[in-house]
Enzyme design. Structure first.
Site: not given
Ligand SMILES: CO[C@H](O)c1c[n+]2c([nH]1)[C@H](O)[C@@H](O)[C@H](O)[C@H]2CO
Length: 450
Positions: A168-169, A79, A402, A355, A296, A409-410, A22, A298, A123
Site C-alpha cells: 500500500n502506497e 480490503r 476508506w 481508497e 487511492n 489515523e497514523w 489502524q 482523495y 500496509h
Molecule cells: C493523500 O491520501 C493518501 O492517498 C492516503 C490516505 N490514506 C492513506 N493514503 C492510507 O492508505 C490509509 O492508511 C490512511 O488512513 C488514509 C487516510 O489518510
C-alpha cells in the site's frame, strides 16, 4: 448493475478498506511481534494527543461483529492488511501459528458472509526486528524476508484468497518514514534514503508477485498507489515546471518503474547522486505483469514552485472551497481526472479504487444517529465522476471506501474520522452512520433498476 448513481459493470465490487495497525489492537496478544508503528506511536511527540493503536478498534476481538456490519453495508469485498509481525514476529524465521489462525478465521468469516477478501501484504507495519537489524527497507536483503512472509501467507490462505496486493502506497511510507519523519520509523534523512528504500520495496514487490502466482492458482496480483494529477497553480514557468516534477515524483516514478521497468529520465537527472544503486536486472525484476492497479484517490493536487522539498522543489496549494479535517480540498472531479490520466498513459488491465473517503468531525446526535451529510455528498459526487470515467472506457472493476470504521489515523491519532461506521474508542461501540445506510443502498443489488 444500476443504482442511484447510474450504470456500473456487471460484477462491479462495492467494498470498504482498512489496515491492520489502524483497527486490530491486541498488539501484545496472539504471539504478535513488535512493529515499527508500536515503537513510533510510543515515541513522545510523534502522535497527536499521544494516542496509539494498542487497542484501536479492538478488531482482533470484535471481527465477527465487524463482519456483521459489513453485511449490513451489503459489501461485496473487504480490503484489509495482514500484520507481518503477527505471522513472523521477528520478521523472518519462526512462524506464529496463532497469527495464521486469526486471519484464517477472519477469511472464513468473510467468505461465509459472501464477502470477497482483498488482502494487502504490507500496509506500513514493518516488524521492529527487521528495522533494528539493518535499517529496515534500506537493507537490500529485506527482499528475501518479504518473500518468506509472502510464501507463508499465500500457502496458508491462497486456497481462499485470490486478490493479493503487495504494498500500500510505497511512496508514502518511504518518503514519510525516511525523509519527512512523519511516519514510522520517523527518520529525517536525505531523499536518497527514501529512494533506496523505495527501490528495495519495488524489488520486494516483483519477487512477491512471483511467489503469489506460484502458490495461488487463479490469483489476481496488484499494488496500490496514490496517484495525483498535478495542476500548476499558475501559468508561471516555475509553477508549470514544479507541477512536472510533482508528476514525476508522485506518479511516473512508480508507474514507469513498475509498469515499464524504467525510472523516468527527467527525475533520474534531478536526483543525480541521490539515486539508489541499481544492480543489473533490477528493473526487470520489479516490472512484473500486474492483474490490476489499485489507486487511492482523495483530492486534487494544485502545485506551485517551493524551496523546501529539495530537490523536487514543489509545494501544494490549497484552493479555496470545502476542505476536510485533513486539510484536503473536496474536488470530486479528481477521481475522473486521475483515472483518465492513468488509463491514457499506462492502460492497466484492471483498476480498483482501493481508497476514497473524507475525514470529518463526526458526532453522535441526541437521536443516537450520526448525520454525516457531507460524507454522503462526498461519496455521491465522487461516484458520479467514477461512473463517468467507467462509461468512457476506464476499466474500473471495484470501489473501496476508506474506511469501514473510524480508526487510528497514523500521526493524527483518532481525531480524523473516515468511517462509514462510527466507533466510540472508549467503549468500542459501533454506530452505522447515515453514510453507511447510503452506501448500503448503493451496494445493494436488489435496488438494481431494470
Ligand atoms: C493523500 O491520501 C493518501 O492517498 C492516503 C490516505 N490514506 C492513506 N493514503 C492510507 O492508505 C490509509 O492508511 C490512511 O488512513 C488514509 C487516510 O489518510
Amino acid at each position: 448493475m444500476k443504482n442511484a448513481i447510474g450504470e456500473f459493470p456487471e460484477g462491479f465490487l462495492w467494498g470498504a478498506a482498512t489496515a491492520a495497525y489502524q483497527i486490530e489492537g491486541a498488539v501484545t496478544e496472539g504471539g504478535r511481534g513488535k512493529n515499527i508503528w508500536d515503537t513510533f506511536t510510543h515515541t513522545p511527540g510523534a502522535i497527536k494527543n499521544g494516542e496509539n493503536g494498542d487497542i484501536a478498534c479492538d478488531h482482533y476481538h470484535r471481527w465477527r461483529e465487524d463482519i456483521a456490519l459489513m453485511q449490513q453495508l451489503n459489501l461485496d469485498a473487504y480490503r484489509f492488511s495482514i500484520a507481518w509481525s503477527r505471522i513472523l514476529p521477528q520478521g523472518r524465521g519462526t512462524v506464529n501459528q496463532a497469527g495464521l489462525d486469526f486471519y484464517s478465521r477472519l477469511i472464513d468469516g468473510l467468505l461465509e458472509a459472501g464477502i470477497q477478501p482483498f488482502v494487502t501484504l504490507y500496509h506500513w507495519d514493518l516488524p521492529q526486528a527487521l528495522q533494528d537489524e539493518g535499517k529496515g527497507w534500506l537493507r537490500r536483503g529485506i527482499v528475501e524476508d518479504f518473500v518468506q512472509y509472502t510464501d507463508v501467507v499465500t500457502r496458508a490462505f491462497g486456497d481462499r484468497v485470490k486478490h493479493w496486493t503487495t504494498f500500500n502506497e510505497p511512496g508514502v511510507f518511504t518518503w514519510g518514514g525516511y525523509v519527512l519523519g512523519e511516519d514510522a520509523p520517523g527518520w529525517r534523512m536525505q531523499p536518497g534514503a527514501a529512494l533506496t528504500a523505495l527501490h528495495h520495496v519495488f524489488l520486494a514487490h516483483g519477487a512477491s508477485a512471483q511467489v503469489i502466482r506460484e502458490n495461488v492458482p487463479q490469483s489476481q496480483v496488484g499494488i496500490v498507489l496514490d496517484i495525483n494529477v498535478a495542476e500548476p497553480a499558475s501559468e508561471a514557468p516555475e509553477d508549470v515546471a514544479a507541477a512536472l516534477r510533482f508528476d514525476g515524483m508522485q506518479n511516473r516514478w512508480f508507474l514507469d518503474a513498475l509498469l515499464r521497468g524504467e525510472y523516468p529520465a527527467d527525475m533520474v537527472a534531478l536526483f543525480g547522486e541521490q539515486m539508489p544503486r541499481i544492480e543489473t536486472g533490477d528493473m526487470q525484476r520489479m516490472a512484473v505483469p500486474l492483474d490490476y492497479l489499485g489507486i487511492n484517490i482523495y483530492r486534487r493536487s494544485v502545485i506551485a514552485h517551493g524551496d523546501e522539498l529539495v530537490p523536487v522543489n514543489y509545494c501544494r496549494v490549497l484552493p479555496p472551497g470545502e476542505h476536510t479535517l485533513m486539510g484536503w480540498e473536496v474536488y470530486p472531479k479528481c477521481i475522473y481526472d486521475i483515472l483518465k490520466y492513468v488509463n491514457e498513459r499506462y492502460g492497466p488491465p484492471k483498476i480498483y479504487i482501493t481508497e476514497n473517503g473524507i475525514a470529518l468531525p463526526d458526532e453522535v446526535s441526541p437521536d443516537g444517529h450520526v448525520h454525516d451529510e457531507r460524507r454522503i455528498a462526498y461519496l455521491r459526487d465522487h461516484l458520479t465522476y467514477l461512473q463517468r470515467a467507467i462509461a468512457e472506457g476506464v476499466p474500473v472493476r471495484g470501489y473501496f471506501v476508506w474506511t469501514l470504521m473510524d480508526n487510528f489515523e497514523w500521526a493524527l491519532g483518532f481525531e480524523p474520522r473516515f468511517g462509514l461506521i462510527y466507533v466510540d474508542h472508549q467503549t468500542q461501540q459501533r454506530i452505522m452512520k447515515d453514510s453507511g445506510y447510503f452506501y448500503a443502498d448503493i451496494a445493494k443489488k436488489e435496488t438494481a433498476v431494470k
